[in-house]
Write an enzyme that holds these catalytic residues in place. Sequence first.
Site, mmCIF file in Angstrom:
data_model
loop_
_atom_site.group_PDB
_atom_site.id
_atom_site.type_symbol
_atom_site.label_atom_id
_atom_site.label_comp_id
_atom_site.label_asym_id
_atom_site.label_seq_id
_atom_site.Cartn_x
_atom_site.Cartn_y
_atom_site.Cartn_z
ATOM 1 N N HIS A 1 60.457 -54.123 55.283
ATOM 2 C CA HIS A 1 59.887 -53.974 53.950
ATOM 3 C C HIS A 1 60.217 -55.178 53.077
ATOM 4 C CE1 HIS A 1 64.020 -52.551 53.441
ATOM 5 N NE2 HIS A 1 63.912 -52.763 52.134
ATOM 6 N N ASP B 1 61.035 -55.739 48.991
ATOM 7 C CA ASP B 1 61.502 -54.854 47.923
ATOM 8 C C ASP B 1 60.471 -54.685 46.809
ATOM 9 O OD1 ASP B 1 63.969 -54.260 49.057
ATOM 10 O OD2 ASP B 1 64.969 -55.970 48.110
ATOM 11 N N HIS C 1 62.777 -57.512 55.155
ATOM 12 C CA HIS C 1 64.094 -57.284 55.738
ATOM 13 C C HIS C 1 64.212 -55.864 56.268
ATOM 14 C CE1 HIS C 1 64.484 -56.338 51.417
ATOM 15 N NE2 HIS C 1 65.433 -55.492 51.752
ATOM 16 N N ARG D 1 74.056 -54.616 45.219
ATOM 17 C CA ARG D 1 72.918 -55.540 45.142
ATOM 18 C C ARG D 1 72.496 -55.762 43.697
ATOM 19 N NH1 ARG D 1 67.341 -53.587 47.501
ATOM 20 N NH2 ARG D 1 67.207 -52.694 45.408
#
Length: 308
Positions: free
Chosen positions: A134, A136, A284, A299
Site C-alpha cells: 500500500h 499511505d 510498502h 511514525r
Amino acid sequence: MSVEMPVRLRPALVPADGVLEGPRVLRRLPEGVEERPYELFALRPLGRVIGAEIHGVDLGEPVSPVLRAELNRALLEWKVLFFRDQRITPAQQRAFAAQWGELETNPFIPKGDTDEVTRFSRSASMPGYENIWHTDVTFRPNPALGSVLRLVQVPPVGGDTMWADMAAAYDNLPADVRERVDGLTAVHDYLPGFDRFSDPVVLAGFQDEFPPTEHPVVRTHPETGRRTLFVNQAFTTHIVGLDRAESDRLLRLLFLQAHVPEFQVRFSWRENSVAFWDNRATQHYAVNDYHPHVRIAERVAIAGDRPF
C-alpha cells in the site's frame, strides 16, 4: 533415419499477469540525472533501485539547510533512507520530519506521546494488519509526502518492512499496458483499507470527512518528474470509466507490479532504527511474521500535495 523432433514454442514474453520475465529495466535516477557523491554523510545502498542506509547523521540534532538539501536528494534518488542507532525522542522525530513540510495525523490510528506521532503497537492481542502492499492515505485528496518511522521495540525475529519502487514498476509494464493506463483515473477510499479491523460504526462516521477521491493511475513525481504507478490494493477501488470486470482485471495486473523482487528493498529492524520514505514514489509492506512477540513503532507523516 532422422527423427524429427517436435518444435517447442517459447511461452509469450508477457504472461497473463502482465509481469514481464527476463531482464528488468532498473533505472534508479531520472532521465538525464547523473550520479553524484554525497558530501555530508556516507551512503550504503541496500538495493539496486531503492533503499540506502545513511551513516554519520544524528537525527536528534538540528538539520542545517545544506544537510536537509543533501538528504532530500538522497531521498529522491533512493526513495527510502534508513538510519541506525537513533536514540531520539518523539519530539525530535517530529522536528526532523517537519523539515519536509507540515505534519499530519491519521484519524484511524491512535496518537503517541505527542501530537502527530502515531504509535503502532502490535502483539498477539492486537496483530499487525499492515501486511498488504500500500501507499499511505491515498484516500486523502492530498496523500502524504512521506513518513519517518522509528522502531521502539523489535521482536527477536521477524517484523521486517519491505518497500517497492513504483517508478520501476511503471517502467517495466508492457508497452501496451503503459499506453493503456496513462491518462486513466482511479477512485481511492479508506473503507477497504480499514474495514478489516475497525468498528463499522466508527468508520461510517468519517464518510463526510473522507469521501472517495480520484487520483491519476500514473502520477508524475513533483520533484523528479518520474512517472510512478499510483494505485494500491488497500485503498484503490476501481478505475473511472471502465466497467467493473475490466477495472478489476486491470487493477489486479497493476497491483502485482509491487510484488516483483527486483523493484524492492527489505529492511531488518533493530531497536532505534529509523526509516524515512517517499510516499509519492513507493509502496510498502510490513511483514507479519513475529507473533506472539511485540513490535512497537512510532511514525510521523508529512502532508503532501495533490497528485497530477
